[in-house]
Design an enzyme around this catalytic site. Structure first.
Site, PDB file in Angstrom:
ATOM      1  CB  THR A 247      -0.884   0.123   1.259  1.00 61.63           C
ATOM      2  OG1 THR A 247      -1.623   1.348   1.448  1.00 61.63           O
ATOM      3  CG2 THR A 247      -0.081  -0.359   2.537  1.00 61.63           C
ATOM      4  CG  ASP A 248      -1.034   5.091  -1.140  1.00 62.64           C
ATOM      5  OD1 ASP A 248      -1.541   4.514   0.057  1.00 62.64           O
ATOM      6  OD2 ASP A 248      -1.734   6.027  -1.710  1.00 62.64           O
TER       7      ASP A 248
ATOM      8  CE  LYS B 107      -0.207  -4.601   3.186  1.00 60.59           C
ATOM      9  NZ  LYS B 107      -0.588  -5.918   2.516  1.00 60.59           N
TER      10      LYS B 107
END
Ligand code: NAD
Ligand code: DAU
Length: 340
Positions: free
Chosen positions: A125-126, A157
């Site tokens: 994810t960003d 993450k």
């Protein structure tokens, strides 16, 4: 080819299952999902009839179950979508995020080492890059932006991403990582901004906007994300990270007002509620690398994608009303109070 898709009963994984079955009719797609609150077999109704598709209920952090599965189906590719994915839940209960997102990723990669694999793809994810300030619109996340996380979710993450890089360097495990911006589209669990606002607006309930609603997200239609992962899986370079995003930045308030306008509902439904602790201000992806190296560009503009999404929620009321009628009610009351 056999592809294990973890988390395929969830939002993006479910869309990816359909993408792969349609585009590669000869591939065998094995979905592995623990069916947590976010997993939904109704999402996979259309896939269950396909003889090329198999569903296995298993927890990616359960080593015995994962090894047994790899032993049986000998996958060529593994695409790891399985995760605890909601930032708000990570603030109240971080433990499960560490278990699934970090340990689970490690167990999957151990299985890949043990049984051999062409590629392990980690869907990241960003949010691992932290956030950008609102007053510097010229700044974007590139693949070189340092990891700098804000929530237990994004930290878990980022931890998984570091582990993936470590397995690549130390064990030469063939891996790729993609870091995507906010997705929206069919089968999106109604705890997330867009489906929550659509469902509440359709039910004439208040629309809970955190803080002033000025936070910016970079929205990507889920099918464009699936296409990008497919390209990376087949053509991406070993050990590389690819950012995925389509320059569709909107403030939360803009998104909510668009939904109300499309549904013909009044803006008086908007209710400002207590802000999310540690709330990231702005996400914005620079997708130059995936465009230059793999030729990927998003096909769907936000103005079109949001119309398609609203239509899907109107046409598939049963899918989300079943969720609202279940255990989700307790979560909603705890999160937003019974008055909302
Ligand atoms: P989701 O919450 O809708 O689905 C997650 C799925 O994983 C569910 O089906 C759930 O049952 C399953 N799962 C959870 N824990 C598991 C476990 N221990 N073992 C096996 N299965 C388990 O999530 P999503 O929004 O579809 O996100 C999918 C992936 O994409 C996540 O890794 C997330 O971090 C990443 N991502 C999401 C977005 C977004 O906007 N939604 C953007 C970028 C990246
Ligand atoms: O950027 C990618 C990430 O996007 C993914 O990694 C996450 O898995 C995914 O959940 C999403 O995270 P966000 O926190 O950005 O998404 P969410 O839909 O929860 O919130 C979007 C924005 O809307 C955020 O600024 C918080 C705000 N919001 C959210 C909810 C649920 C509200 O104002 N009110 C709400 O009720």
């Amino acid at each position: 080819m056999t592809v294990i898709v973890t988390g395929g009963a969830g939002f993006i994984g479910g869309n990816f299952v359909y993408h792969m079955l349609e585009k590669y009719p000869k591939y065998k797609i094995v979905c592995v999902d623990a069916l947590t609150y976010a997993g939904n077999m109704e999402t996979l109704d259309g896939a269950m009839k396909n003889p090329q598709f198999e569903f296995v209920k298993a927890d990616i952090a359960d080593r015995d179950a994962v090894y047994a599965l790899f032993e049986k189906c000998k996958p060529d590719y593994v695409v790891n979508f399985a995760a605890e994915s909601h930032v708000d839940r990570s603030i109240t209960n971080p433990d499960i995020f560490l278990r699934t997102n970090v340990i689970g990723t490690g167990v999957l990669m151990d299985a890949c080492r043990k049984y051999g694999i062409k590629r392990f793809h980690q869907v990241s994810t960003d949010e691992v890059y932290g956030d950008l300030p609102l007053d510097k619109p010229e700044l974007f996340f590139t693949e070189e932006t340092p990891l700098h996380t804000s929530s237990p979710y994004s930290a878990s993450k980022a931890g998984a991403d570091l582990l993936v890089n470590a397995y690549n360097r130390t064990y030469k495990l063939p891996v790729t990582i993609s870091r995507c911006s906010n997705n929206y589209g069919p089968y999106h669990f109604p705890e997330k901004l867009i489906p929550l606002m659509i469902a509440n607006a359709l039910n004439d309930k208040p629309l809970p906007v955190y803080g002033k609603g000025e936070n910016v997200r970079d929205w990507l239609y889920v099918k464009d994300h699936c296409e990008a992962i497919d390209l990376i899986l087949h053509n991406g370079k070993d050990g590389e990270v690819y950012n995925i995003g389509g320059h569709n930045e909107r403030t939360n308030l803009e998104v909510v007002k668009t939904i109300l306008r499309e549904l013909g509902k009044p803006e008086s439904l908007i209710t400002y509620v207590t802000d999310r602790p540690g709330h990231d201000m702005r996400y914005a992806i620079d997708p130059t690398k995936i465009n230059r190296e793999l030729g990927w560009l998003p096909a769907t503009r936000f103005d079109d994608g949001i119309k398609l999404t609203i239509k899907w929620y109107l046409d598939n009321r049963k899918w989300w009303e079943n969720i609202l009628a279940g255990e989700y009610q307790n979560y909603y009351e705890k999160m937003y109070g019974s008055g909302n």
